[in-house]
Design a protein around this motif. Structure first.
Motif, PDB file in Angstrom:
ATOM      1  N   GLU A  73       0.696  -1.059   0.049  1.00  0.00           N
ATOM      2  CA  GLU A  73       0.067   0.099  -0.037  1.00  0.00           C
ATOM      3  C   GLU A  73       0.981   1.083   0.008  1.00  0.00           C
ATOM      4  O   GLU A  73       0.440   2.192  -0.785  1.00  0.00           O
ATOM      5  CB  GLU A  73      -0.802   0.001   1.130  1.00  0.00           C
ATOM      6  N   LEU A  74       1.854   1.276   0.660  1.00  0.00           N
ATOM      7  CA  LEU A  74       2.745   2.340   0.905  1.00  0.00           C
ATOM      8  C   LEU A  74       3.494   2.648  -0.450  1.00  0.00           C
ATOM      9  O   LEU A  74       3.587   3.703  -1.156  1.00  0.00           O
ATOM     10  CB  LEU A  74       3.592   2.285   1.997  1.00  0.00           C
ATOM     11  N   LYS A  75       4.069   1.439  -1.111  1.00  0.00           N
ATOM     12  CA  LYS A  75       4.850   1.851  -2.398  1.00  0.00           C
ATOM     13  C   LYS A  75       3.624   2.272  -3.322  1.00  0.00           C
ATOM     14  O   LYS A  75       4.223   3.117  -4.275  1.00  0.00           O
ATOM     15  CB  LYS A  75       5.261   0.261  -2.673  1.00  0.00           C
ATOM     16  N   GLU A  92       7.145  11.603   3.656  1.00  0.00           N
ATOM     17  CA  GLU A  92       6.373  10.865   4.844  1.00  0.00           C
ATOM     18  C   GLU A  92       6.125   9.474   4.557  1.00  0.00           C
ATOM     19  O   GLU A  92       6.323   8.631   5.224  1.00  0.00           O
ATOM     20  CB  GLU A  92       4.974  11.626   4.897  1.00  0.00           C
ATOM     21  N   LEU A  93       6.001   9.231   3.440  1.00  0.00           N
ATOM     22  CA  LEU A  93       5.437   7.858   2.895  1.00  0.00           C
ATOM     23  C   LEU A  93       7.014   7.064   3.062  1.00  0.00           C
ATOM     24  O   LEU A  93       6.798   5.797   3.455  1.00  0.00           O
ATOM     25  CB  LEU A  93       4.874   7.854   1.595  1.00  0.00           C
ATOM     26  N   ALA A  98      10.193   2.916   5.234  1.00  0.00           N
ATOM     27  CA  ALA A  98      11.579   2.393   5.812  1.00  0.00           C
ATOM     28  C   ALA A  98      11.743   2.003   7.573  1.00  0.00           C
ATOM     29  O   ALA A  98      12.521   1.351   7.783  1.00  0.00           O
ATOM     30  CB  ALA A  98      12.705   3.657   5.544  1.00  0.00           C
ATOM     31  N   ALA A  99      10.624   2.409   8.118  1.00  0.00           N
ATOM     32  CA  ALA A  99      10.562   2.356   9.654  1.00  0.00           C
ATOM     33  C   ALA A  99      10.686   0.881   9.928  1.00  0.00           C
ATOM     34  O   ALA A  99      11.612   0.550  10.918  1.00  0.00           O
ATOM     35  CB  ALA A  99       9.488   3.231  10.188  1.00  0.00           C
ATOM     36  N   GLU A 105      16.211  -4.507  11.301  1.00  0.00           N
ATOM     37  CA  GLU A 105      17.583  -4.433  11.208  1.00  0.00           C
ATOM     38  C   GLU A 105      18.397  -4.330  12.473  1.00  0.00           C
ATOM     39  O   GLU A 105      19.084  -4.959  12.890  1.00  0.00           O
ATOM     40  CB  GLU A 105      18.180  -3.410  10.315  1.00  0.00           C
ATOM     41  N   GLN A 106      17.697  -3.408  13.418  1.00  0.00           N
ATOM     42  CA  GLN A 106      18.040  -3.234  14.738  1.00  0.00           C
ATOM     43  C   GLN A 106      18.027  -4.250  15.642  1.00  0.00           C
ATOM     44  O   GLN A 106      18.801  -4.657  16.352  1.00  0.00           O
ATOM     45  CB  GLN A 106      17.402  -1.855  15.272  1.00  0.00           C
ATOM     46  N   ASP A 107      16.751  -5.018  15.534  1.00  0.00           N
ATOM     47  CA  ASP A 107      16.513  -6.183  16.339  1.00  0.00           C
ATOM     48  C   ASP A 107      17.472  -7.105  15.974  1.00  0.00           C
ATOM     49  O   ASP A 107      17.887  -7.850  16.800  1.00  0.00           O
ATOM     50  CB  ASP A 107      15.220  -6.672  16.205  1.00  0.00           C
TER      51      ASP A 107
END
Length: 126
Positions: A73-75, A92-93, A98-99, A105-107
Motif C-alpha cells: 500500500e505504501l509503495k 512522509e511515505l 523504511a521504519a 535490522e536493529q532487532d
C-alpha cells in the motif's frame, strides 16, 4: 449524530442522502445550514457512484482515518506522490516504509551482539 466541528471538507463519511441512498464518500463542500455535498465512492444505487449527492450533516458520520501500513500500500501511494509531484507526501511515505525495516535490522543486530560476559569461557574446577 455529527457536528460541524467534527466534519470538514475532504473528510470521508458514510450516511444517507436526501434521496435516502446509503453511501460512502468524501465531503466536497459544506454550507452554513448543515448541508453537505459528498462525492460518492460506494452507494446502494450504483448510478450514484462517481457523482455528488446532497446530505444533511445530521445524516452522516465521519469515518475513521485510515493509515496504510502494508508495504504494498505504501509503495502504491509513493508512486501516486511521485505522479502528483508531492515531495512532502513522498518523504512522509518513504519514512513510513523504511521504519519497519530499520526496526527489524536493529532487532537483528541486538540478537547477535555479545556482552562481555557471554564471550568469556569459564573453567569449572573439578
Amino acid at each position: 449524530m455529527s457536528t460541524t466541528a467534527l466534519i470538514y471538507e475532504g473528510d470521508w463519511v458514510s450516511g444517507t442522502s436526501q434521496l435516502d441512498e446509503k453511501f460512502i464518500g468524501y465531503v466536497e463542500s459544506m454550507n452554513r445550514s448543515g448541508g453537505l455535498k459528498v462525492r460518492v465512492t460506494q452507494c446502494d444505487r450504483e448510478d450514484a457512484v462517481g457523482t455528488s449527492v446532497e446530505a444533511a450533516l445530521a445524516k452522516v458520520r465521519k469515518l475513521p482515518d485510515y493509515t496504510p501500513s502494508a508495504p504494498e500500500e505504501l509503495k502504491d501511494l509513493i508512486e501516486l506522490s511521485l505522479a502528483t509531484h508531492d515531495k512532502e507526501w513522498f518523504d512522509e511515505l518513504s519514512a513510513r516504509l523504511a521504519a519497519p525495516q530499520a526496526a527489524a535490522e536493529q532487532d537483528e543486530e541486538k540478537r547477535y551482539r555479545f556482552t562481555p560476559y557471554q564471550s568469556r569461557l569459564y573453567r569449572i574446577a573439578e
